[in-house]
Design an enzyme around this catalytic site. Structure first.
Site, PDB file in Angstrom:
ATOM      1  N   ALA A   3      -6.176 -29.235  27.826  1.00 17.96           N
ATOM      2  CA  ALA A   3      -6.331 -30.525  27.147  1.00 17.96           C
ATOM      3  C   ALA A   3      -7.730 -30.771  26.611  1.00 17.96           C
ATOM      4  O   ALA A   3      -7.956 -31.754  25.907  1.00 17.96           O
ATOM      5  CB  ALA A   3      -5.943 -31.662  28.092  1.00 17.96           C
ATOM      6  N   LYS A   8      -9.221 -26.023  20.819  1.00 19.57           N
ATOM      7  CA  LYS A   8     -10.009 -24.979  21.486  1.00 19.57           C
ATOM      8  C   LYS A   8      -9.175 -23.787  21.950  1.00 19.57           C
ATOM      9  O   LYS A   8      -9.494 -22.632  21.652  1.00 19.57           O
ATOM     10  CB  LYS A   8     -10.743 -25.580  22.677  1.00 19.57           C
ATOM     11  CG  LYS A   8     -11.529 -24.560  23.496  1.00 19.57           C
ATOM     12  CD  LYS A   8     -12.156 -25.225  24.708  1.00 19.57           C
ATOM     13  CE  LYS A   8     -12.861 -24.219  25.583  1.00 19.57           C
ATOM     14  NZ  LYS A   8     -13.459 -24.835  26.776  1.00 19.57           N
ATOM     15  N   ALA A  50       7.877  11.212 -19.532  1.00 20.64           N
ATOM     16  CA  ALA A  50       6.642  10.435 -19.407  1.00 20.64           C
ATOM     17  C   ALA A  50       6.542   9.399 -20.514  1.00 20.64           C
ATOM     18  O   ALA A  50       6.960   9.634 -21.648  1.00 20.64           O
ATOM     19  CB  ALA A  50       5.436  11.366 -19.453  1.00 20.64           C
ATOM     20  N   GLN A  81      -2.350 -35.421  28.636  1.00 18.57           N
ATOM     21  CA  GLN A  81      -3.517 -36.092  29.207  1.00 18.57           C
ATOM     22  C   GLN A  81      -4.232 -36.819  28.073  1.00 18.57           C
ATOM     23  O   GLN A  81      -4.923 -36.218  27.265  1.00 18.57           O
ATOM     24  CB  GLN A  81      -4.457 -35.092  29.882  1.00 18.57           C
ATOM     25  CG  GLN A  81      -5.624 -35.756  30.597  1.00 18.57           C
ATOM     26  CD  GLN A  81      -6.642 -34.760  31.120  1.00 18.57           C
ATOM     27  OE1 GLN A  81      -6.744 -33.646  30.605  1.00 18.57           O
ATOM     28  NE2 GLN A  81      -7.394 -35.162  32.136  1.00 18.57           N
ATOM     29  N   ASN A 125      10.156  -5.548 -11.685  1.00 14.18           N
ATOM     30  CA  ASN A 125      11.186  -6.164 -10.848  1.00 14.18           C
ATOM     31  C   ASN A 125      11.267  -7.676 -10.951  1.00 14.18           C
ATOM     32  O   ASN A 125      12.133  -8.291 -10.333  1.00 14.18           O
ATOM     33  CB  ASN A 125      10.952  -5.782  -9.381  1.00 14.18           C
ATOM     34  CG  ASN A 125       9.594  -6.246  -8.864  1.00 14.18           C
ATOM     35  OD1 ASN A 125       8.645  -6.374  -9.627  1.00 14.18           O
ATOM     36  ND2 ASN A 125       9.514  -6.475  -7.562  1.00 14.18           N
ATOM     37  N   ARG A 130       3.436  -3.101   1.799  1.00 20.08           N
ATOM     38  CA  ARG A 130       3.673  -4.523   2.027  1.00 20.08           C
ATOM     39  C   ARG A 130       4.965  -4.728   2.813  1.00 20.08           C
ATOM     40  O   ARG A 130       5.720  -3.775   3.048  1.00 20.08           O
ATOM     41  CB  ARG A 130       3.702  -5.244   0.686  1.00 20.08           C
ATOM     42  CG  ARG A 130       2.338  -5.284  -0.004  1.00 20.08           C
ATOM     43  CD  ARG A 130       2.434  -5.827  -1.410  1.00 20.08           C
ATOM     44  NE  ARG A 130       3.059  -7.144  -1.444  1.00 20.08           N
ATOM     45  CZ  ARG A 130       3.478  -7.742  -2.568  1.00 20.08           C
ATOM     46  NH1 ARG A 130       3.341  -7.119  -3.739  1.00 20.08           N
ATOM     47  NH2 ARG A 130       4.034  -8.934  -2.523  1.00 20.08           N
ATOM     48  N   HIS A 140       0.419   8.656  -7.056  1.00 21.01           N
ATOM     49  CA  HIS A 140      -0.767   8.075  -7.690  1.00 21.01           C
ATOM     50  C   HIS A 140      -0.451   6.775  -8.412  1.00 21.01           C
ATOM     51  O   HIS A 140       0.511   6.688  -9.167  1.00 21.01           O
ATOM     52  CB  HIS A 140      -1.370   9.015  -8.760  1.00 21.01           C
ATOM     53  CG  HIS A 140      -1.314  10.461  -8.440  1.00 21.01           C
ATOM     54  ND1 HIS A 140      -2.212  11.083  -7.616  1.00 21.01           N
ATOM     55  CD2 HIS A 140      -0.445  11.427  -8.838  1.00 21.01           C
ATOM     56  CE1 HIS A 140      -1.915  12.368  -7.526  1.00 21.01           C
ATOM     57  NE2 HIS A 140      -0.843  12.603  -8.247  1.00 21.01           N
ATOM     58  N   ARG A 148      10.834   6.221 -25.783  1.00 21.43           N
ATOM     59  CA  ARG A 148       9.483   6.010 -26.294  1.00 21.43           C
ATOM     60  C   ARG A 148       9.494   6.295 -27.793  1.00 21.43           C
ATOM     61  O   ARG A 148      10.357   7.015 -28.291  1.00 21.43           O
ATOM     62  CB  ARG A 148       8.477   6.921 -25.586  1.00 21.43           C
ATOM     63  CG  ARG A 148       8.696   8.403 -25.835  1.00 21.43           C
ATOM     64  CD  ARG A 148       7.850   9.273 -24.942  1.00 21.43           C
ATOM     65  NE  ARG A 148       7.979  10.678 -25.305  1.00 21.43           N
ATOM     66  CZ  ARG A 148       7.812  11.692 -24.457  1.00 21.43           C
ATOM     67  NH1 ARG A 148       7.508  11.449 -23.193  1.00 21.43           N
ATOM     68  NH2 ARG A 148       7.924  12.941 -24.871  1.00 21.43           N
ATOM     69  N   ASN A 183      10.513  12.633  -7.115  1.00 26.54           N
ATOM     70  CA  ASN A 183       9.083  12.514  -7.409  1.00 26.54           C
ATOM     71  C   ASN A 183       8.861  11.404  -8.433  1.00 26.54           C
ATOM     72  O   ASN A 183       9.470  11.402  -9.505  1.00 26.54           O
ATOM     73  CB  ASN A 183       8.549  13.839  -7.959  1.00 26.54           C
ATOM     74  CG  ASN A 183       7.046  13.794  -8.179  1.00 26.54           C
ATOM     75  OD1 ASN A 183       6.274  14.066  -7.271  1.00 26.54           O
ATOM     76  ND2 ASN A 183       6.630  13.457  -9.392  1.00 26.54           N
TER      77      ASN A 183
END
Length: 450
Positions: free
Chosen positions: A10, A22, A422, A72, A385, A332, A362, A439, A376
């Site tokens: 207390a 405390k 790529a 108290q 996402n 995460r 990487h 691409r 890979n």
């Protein structure tokens, strides 16, 4: 015999100079009062009453249903605080221990021994004492000519001769419960502080011819109370030293114990190596033959046998056997890495399941995803996402190869044995055994710079 405990929690702790209550200041990642409660519970106590005051709801929020509570309102001394537990304990038979909520280093073994000594002696009260070189601020154990306890005198009420005594009261006691509450009503506040002192109960028992014992501990650190930030750091250091010592005696190599922080709930298997500057917190489980590289931080995670974590942060994640993480990776919450996985430098994994043998080596972000066995993921790959409102899932099958600088725009599924070229931005599902190229075709204008 029934056993009870009262935790005194207390006090306002003004010397901490803090908005935080405390006893909620942390040692080894856990509030001080929680360390005390766990030791008390571990000593075989049946019922715990925690005396709370300022910040009561915060304490209740941490301890929950593991304790009963008494409030108290005014802090009028330790005897007054103990008396607040009257409604819970007054009519109980058995032994009651009283422990301060700011003594995080007290162990269940010492409390067990205190209780056993008290009950074996058939005492009405027993005080836990210790001899220290600098007893300033503590109540002194005053003994008579035969070596028995005569009284406990507080620092501010002590004569110079009494101040020279180096045996001190820890503030931790064992009592016959009914005797305790009977004598509490007789305690007066005629002292320098104008407070009701719990040690006065011992004097009242002695005056009635009762038995009061002193049990002396040789581990002075255990009884150290924490009143300010300096003492908090000392308690932290002592807990760190104790925990590291335990793990080293159980087969763990800690290269530099002074710079290594391991929480009290962490388990570590033998032949694991912990390098300097590591912090391991929460309910983390680490297997055998693991290497935790310097400056890594691991919280509430599982690291299986043979894994290696290099200079990385791991939070609420699992790492499979022989998996390599880092350097400078972040796992995460919800990251699940299978066996023989590689997560390399500057890779972030969030709420993703990487199956056995998968590699993300990487500069990638993999979130809300499943990556199949032996697949890979090339440098710079991003799972796209989030659309600003909702998260979507990416699935990549087994034995696939995702080239460098690829965006996988979720929701999207990539099949087994797929090659993603790529630089592609993939927005549609890709079936098994396919090549996906998304691409712009390169245009070269020769002689343009002449």
């Amino acid at each position: 015999m029934r056993r009870h405990a009262i935790i005194l929690a207390a006090g306002k702790g003004t010397r901490m100079k803090s908005k935080k209550y405390k006893v909620l200041h942390e040692v080894a990642g856990k509030p001080m009062v929680e360390h005390v409660l766990e030791s008390v519970k571990g000593s075989g106590v049946d019922q715990v009453v925690t005396i709370v005051g300022h910040g009561a709801e915060s304490v209740k929020g941490h301890l929950g249903e593991r304790s009963l509570y008494s409030f108290q309102e005014k802090q009028l001394g330790t005897a007054h605080a103990v008396q607040m537990a009257k409604s819970h304990l007054e009519d109980k038979e058995g032994t009651t221990i009283v422990v301060c909520g700011d003594t995080p280093l007290i162990t269940k073994e010492t409390l067990e021994t205190l209780i056993a000594h008290h009950e074996d002696a058939n005492a009405q009260a027993t005080v836990l004492s210790a001899s220290i070189q600098q007893p300033y601020g503590y109540g002194r154990i005053v003994r008579n000519a035969s070596g028995r306890l005569e009284r406990i005198v507080e620092e501010k009420d002590a004569t110079q001769a009494e101040k020279d005594i180096n045996e001190i009261s820890s503030g931790i006691f064992a009592f016959n419960n009914k005797t305790l509450f009977e004598k509490l009503t007789q305690v007066k506040n005629d002292n320098a502080q104008g407070e009701y002192y719990l040690p006065d109960v011992l004097s009242l028992i002695l005056n009635d011819g009762g038995i009061v014992e002193v049990y002396r501990t040789n581990d002075v650190e255990e009884i150290m109370g924490v009143n300010d930030r300096v003492m908090l750091s000392q308690a932290e250091k002592a807990m760190q030293r104790r925990t590291n010592h335990y793990h080293m005696l159980n087969g763990v190599t800690i290269i530099d114990p002074d710079s290594t922080f391991i929480g009290p709930d962490v388990t570590i298997g033998s032949d694991t190596v912990i390098e300097p500057g590591v912090r391991i917190n929460g309910r983390t489980e680490i297997g055998e033959d693991v290497v935790i590289g310097q400056y890594s931080e691991i919280n509430n995670s599982t690291i299986e046998n043979g894994a290696c974590i290099q200079q990385s942060v791991v939070n609420d994640a699992s790492v499979g056997a022989n998996t390599k993480v880092g350097p400078f990776a972040q796992l995460r919450p919800g990251a699940q890495l299978g066996a023989d996985v590689k997560v390399g430098n500057f890779v972030e994994i969030k709420k993703a399941d990487l199956k056995d043998g998968a590699k993300v080596s990487h500069l990638s972000y993999i979130g809300d995803a499943v990556i199949g066995e032996r697949t890979n993921i090339g440098c710079g790959t991003i799972t796209v996402n989030y659309d600003g409102e909702n998260k979507f899932k990416t699935i990549v099958g087994k034995d696939s190869f995702v080239g460098c600088n690829v965006n996988l725009v979720a929701p999207v599924t990539i099949g087994d044995d797929v090659l993603v070229a790529a630089g592609s931005t993939i927005t549609d599902d890709v079936p098994n055994d396919s090549l996906a190229v998304a691409r712009a075709r390169q245009t070269t204008k020769e002689g343009y710079r002449k």
